[in-house]
Design an enzyme around this catalytic site. Sequence first.
Site, mmCIF file in Angstrom:
data_model
loop_
_atom_site.group_PDB
_atom_site.id
_atom_site.type_symbol
_atom_site.label_atom_id
_atom_site.label_comp_id
_atom_site.label_asym_id
_atom_site.label_seq_id
_atom_site.Cartn_x
_atom_site.Cartn_y
_atom_site.Cartn_z
ATOM 1 N N PHE A 141 3.074 2.096 30.606
ATOM 2 C CA PHE A 141 3.950 1.191 29.856
ATOM 3 C C PHE A 141 5.389 1.490 30.245
ATOM 4 C CE2 PHE A 141 6.821 -0.279 26.641
ATOM 5 C CZ PHE A 141 6.377 -1.570 26.430
ATOM 6 N N ASP A 226 9.700 8.272 33.895
ATOM 7 C CA ASP A 226 10.129 7.435 32.775
ATOM 8 C C ASP A 226 10.031 8.281 31.511
ATOM 9 O OD1 ASP A 226 10.399 5.737 30.640
ATOM 10 O OD2 ASP A 226 9.171 4.127 31.491
ATOM 11 N N LYS A 255 15.908 4.598 24.296
ATOM 12 C CA LYS A 255 15.484 4.838 22.916
ATOM 13 C C LYS A 255 16.403 5.799 22.153
ATOM 14 C CE LYS A 255 10.932 2.950 23.101
ATOM 15 N NZ LYS A 255 9.939 2.920 24.139
HETATM 16 C C1 LIG Z 1 9.825 1.791 25.118
HETATM 17 C C2 LIG Z 1 9.576 2.156 26.537
HETATM 18 C C3 LIG Z 1 10.149 1.409 27.596
HETATM 19 C C4 LIG Z 1 10.902 0.128 27.376
HETATM 20 O O1 LIG Z 1 12.033 0.260 26.588
HETATM 21 P P1 LIG Z 1 12.686 -1.045 25.899
HETATM 22 O O2 LIG Z 1 13.961 -0.536 25.322
HETATM 23 O O3 LIG Z 1 11.711 -1.532 24.879
HETATM 24 O O4 LIG Z 1 12.897 -2.046 26.985
HETATM 25 C C5 LIG Z 1 9.933 1.858 28.878
HETATM 26 N N1 LIG Z 1 9.198 2.958 29.126
HETATM 27 C C6 LIG Z 1 8.643 3.688 28.140
HETATM 28 C C7 LIG Z 1 7.856 4.911 28.483
HETATM 29 C C8 LIG Z 1 8.792 3.304 26.821
HETATM 30 O O5 LIG Z 1 8.202 4.002 25.849
#
Ligand SMILES: *Cc1c(COP(=O)(O)O)cnc(C)c1O
Length: 398
Positions: A141, A226, A255
Site C-alpha cells: 500500500f 516507504d 502522516k
Molecule cells: C498512508 C500511506 C501512504 C499514503 O499516504 P496519503 O497521505 O494517504 O497519500 C503511503 N504509504 C504508506 C505505507 C501509507 O501507510
Amino acid sequence: MTRASDLIATEHRLGAHNYKPLDVVLTRGEGVHVWDTEGKRYLDCLSAYSAVNQGHCHPKIREAMIEQAGKLTLTSRAFRNDQLAHLYEELAALTGSHKILPMNSGAEAVETAIKAVRKWGYEVKGVAENQAEIIVCADNFHGRTMGIVGFSTDPDARTGFGPFAPGFRVVPFGDLKAFEAAITPNTVAALIEPIQGEAGVIIPPKGYLPGVRALCTQHNVTLILDEIQTGLGRTGKLLAEEHEGIEADVTLIGKALSGGFYPVSAVLSNSEVLGVLKPGQHGSTFGGNPLACAVARAALKVLTEEGMIENSARMGERFLEGLRSIRSNVVKEVRGRGLMLAIELDPAAGGARPYCYQLKDRGLLAKDTHEHTIRLAPPLIITPDQVDWAVEQIAAVL
Ligand SMILES: *Cc1c(COP(=O)(O)O)cnc(C)c1O
C-alpha cells in the site's frame, strides 16, 4: 433522530461512498482520547493510520500552527520562506539525510520518489530511455494516485482504473530469492514498506530487508523505503529500518510528520537521487509552505523531546504481551513491533468488523483491515494503565 444520525445521513446522501467508516461521529480529541457528538469518550487505537502519533491536538504543535497561521501561510516555492531551511536542517540532523524534498500527502511523496529514481536511472545509471523498472511487493500500500494503484495487487484499489503506467515488477513480500530474480539491468529502484501496514501489519522474515539492501547495493538499485506509516516512532524506533540495521537510499515520511494537523510529507535521500531534479521538473504549490514547515518542526520536536519513541517501544512490548496472553479460540495470530500491532482472527470468526463495533461500544476505536485483522496503533503517548485497559476490553470481546 440524533444529531449524529443526521450527519451520517447527510454524508451518505451528498458524499461519494469511497469509505465505509465505523458509525461514530467524533467532535473532539485530546491525547489518546476522542469524544463523539454525544460526549462518549474513546481510546483511539488507530491514530488516523499513524498520523496522530503525538496524540490528538498536541498543545505544542497547535501553538506552533496558530502562531505561524497568524504570520505567513503560503508563498509557493516561487519565493522563499523563513521556515523551510529550519525544517531541512532539523530533518537532516534527525535522520542523517543529505537531500530533502517536501510534499503534502504521502502518495505525493511516493510519486516524487518514483519520478526521481526513474530520472536517476536514465541520467546516472545509464538505463535506456523509457526502460526503467521498479520492483514493488505484492499486497503493497503506497497510496491512491493513478501511478500508485497501477502497481497495487488489491483488486479494489485497481480494478476499473486502468490503463496503468508500465515499468513495475511485483514480487512476493519477504521472499529474497524472488526479489533477486526480478532484478534486471533496467532495475532502477525497489519500493518497499519495512512492515506492510494496510496488508495487516506484516513483518518480513528476519534477514529479508538486510538481504534486499545488499542486493540493491550490489546491482546499483536505489532502495526506497516507504516509512509513511512505520516511521516517526510507530515501531519503537525513529525509522523502522533501524530494527533491521540498514539504511535506505530514499526514505518516505508523511502522516505523523505533522502530528495530524496538516498534510506534510517528505522524500529524504542520502544518495544522489534527488540531485537529478532540476528547476521546473517537479513541484507542488503547497509543498514546503511555511505553515506546513512550522507544524512539522513542532511535530518532530515533541516526538523526540517528549520521549514518544522510547514510550512506543516500551508500551508496544506491554501491549503485545497483553494481547498474547489472551486465551481465545477466534485468535489466529497476534503480531506487532512497537505500537504497530495486529490481531489476526480465525476466518471462522466471521470477520473483524463486528469485533470493532463491540470494542467501540466499550470505548475503544480500532479498525478492521483485510476482513480478518484488527489493527491496533494508539498514539505513542499511551500509558501503561491505558494499555492494560485496552487489553482488558479486547480480551472481553474476543
Ligand atoms: C498512508 C500511506 C501512504 C499514503 O499516504 P496519503 O497521505 O494517504 O497519500 C503511503 N504509504 C504508506 C505505507 C501509507 O501507510
